[in-house]
Design a protein around this motif. Structure first.
Motif, PDB file in Angstrom:
ATOM      1  N   SER A 216      59.348  28.596  23.701  1.00  0.00           N
ATOM      2  CA  SER A 216      59.430  28.437  22.382  1.00  0.00           C
ATOM      3  C   SER A 216      59.190  29.355  21.574  1.00  0.00           C
ATOM      4  N   LYS A 220      61.977  31.167  19.019  1.00  0.00           N
ATOM      5  CA  LYS A 220      61.681  31.331  17.569  1.00  0.00           C
ATOM      6  C   LYS A 220      61.731  32.735  17.176  1.00  0.00           C
ATOM      7  N   ASN A 221      61.398  33.812  17.917  1.00  0.00           N
ATOM      8  CA  ASN A 221      61.427  35.272  17.577  1.00  0.00           C
ATOM      9  C   ASN A 221      62.830  35.714  17.982  1.00  0.00           C
TER      10      ASN A 221
END
Length: 262
Positions: A216, A220-221
């Motif tokens: 996750s 996200k990054n």
């Protein structure tokens, strides 16, 4: 940046239990694992010493151009991850005992936590326990000699099993229905735990949850490796016994194990 490796560190070989979960979920990532067996166990050290060792490991991880660091050690997470996150820019994933799922699933409202002294005495552990298990009877037991047995490869020895049985008595007396493993070394004694504990006790650890959280955070990054080439796994240990590590991860492919001073 997505091509850079994910680096894990632990006070020895225990975090390979997390590494295996990560490789299963993220097969195209490159991984570097730092086994700080020379300084194991962290659980008997002071918070200041644990932070110092975690900084040493983090600096080494950065020398390998890590894009994300997994603190694959409950004791290091509970004592040092706040410091690491405040002093370094890259993402950190920590390992905490799975108190929340155990507390929410327990039918008898009694759970056990088997962990190191360093984890059980930490402020982060106390906060987590108070947040998710405030209406639950939590029986805490400090694991003695378990890390050393996993590091040394003698978890099936009769003497160790006898000593482990004695340590587990408080869980039996408390009539828990869930046992949380609060150290990444401890999944390697699950076969012994299943023999020594009543069948109705469910044993849980944090490995799969950590792998999901790592994926996750990578998404996200925007640093998830989207190639379709199996990743490389490099393990560095600062003791001579590299064969023991290979025995713990026999199913991992594209792996090298090397002794290194750190």
């Amino acid at each position: 940046m997505s091509q850079q490796p994910i680096v894990l560190f632990d006070s020895g070989v225990g975090g390979t239990s997390i590494l295996k979960e990560l490789v299963d979920l993220l097969p195209y990532e490159d991984f570097i694992y730092l086994a700080d067996s020379k300084n194991a166990p962290y659980g008997e050290k002071s918070p200041e010493e644990i932070i110092q060792l975690s900084v040493k490991n983090t600096d080494l991880a950065l020398s390998y151009n890590a894009k994300l660091i997994v603190v694959a050690c409950n004791t290091a997470t509970t004592n040092a991850i706040s410091y690491l996150r405040s002093h370094y820019q890259l993402p950190f994933i920590g390992i905490e005992p799975a108190i929340k799922p155990a507390a929410s699933s327990s039918e008898v409202k009694r759970i056990g936590v088997l962990a190191t002294e360093g984890t059980l005495s930490s402020e982060l552990f106390k906060k987590t326990s108070q947040t998710y298990a405030k209406d639950i009877n939590v029986k805490e037991v400090v694991g003695r000699g378990i890390v050393e047995a996993v590091e040394g490869g003698w978890t099936t020895d009769e003497k160790f099993i006898s000593e482990l049985s004695e340590q587990l008595k408080p869980f039996k007396d408390s009539e828990i229905d869930y046992l949380v493993l609060g150290c990444t070394h401890y999944p390697y004694i699950i076969p012994q735990l299943k023999i020594l504990l009543p069948e109705h006790i469910t044993i849980i650890d944090s490995g799969f949850a950590v792998a999901k959280q790592t994926k996750s955070v990578l998404k996200k990054n925007k640093i998830l490796n989207t190639s379709r080439k199996k990743g490389l796994i490099r393990i560095f240990t600062n003791i001579e016994n590299t064969a023991h590590i290979r025995n713990l991860v026999p199913d991992l492919e594209n792996i090298s194990v090397t002794k290194k001073e750190f």
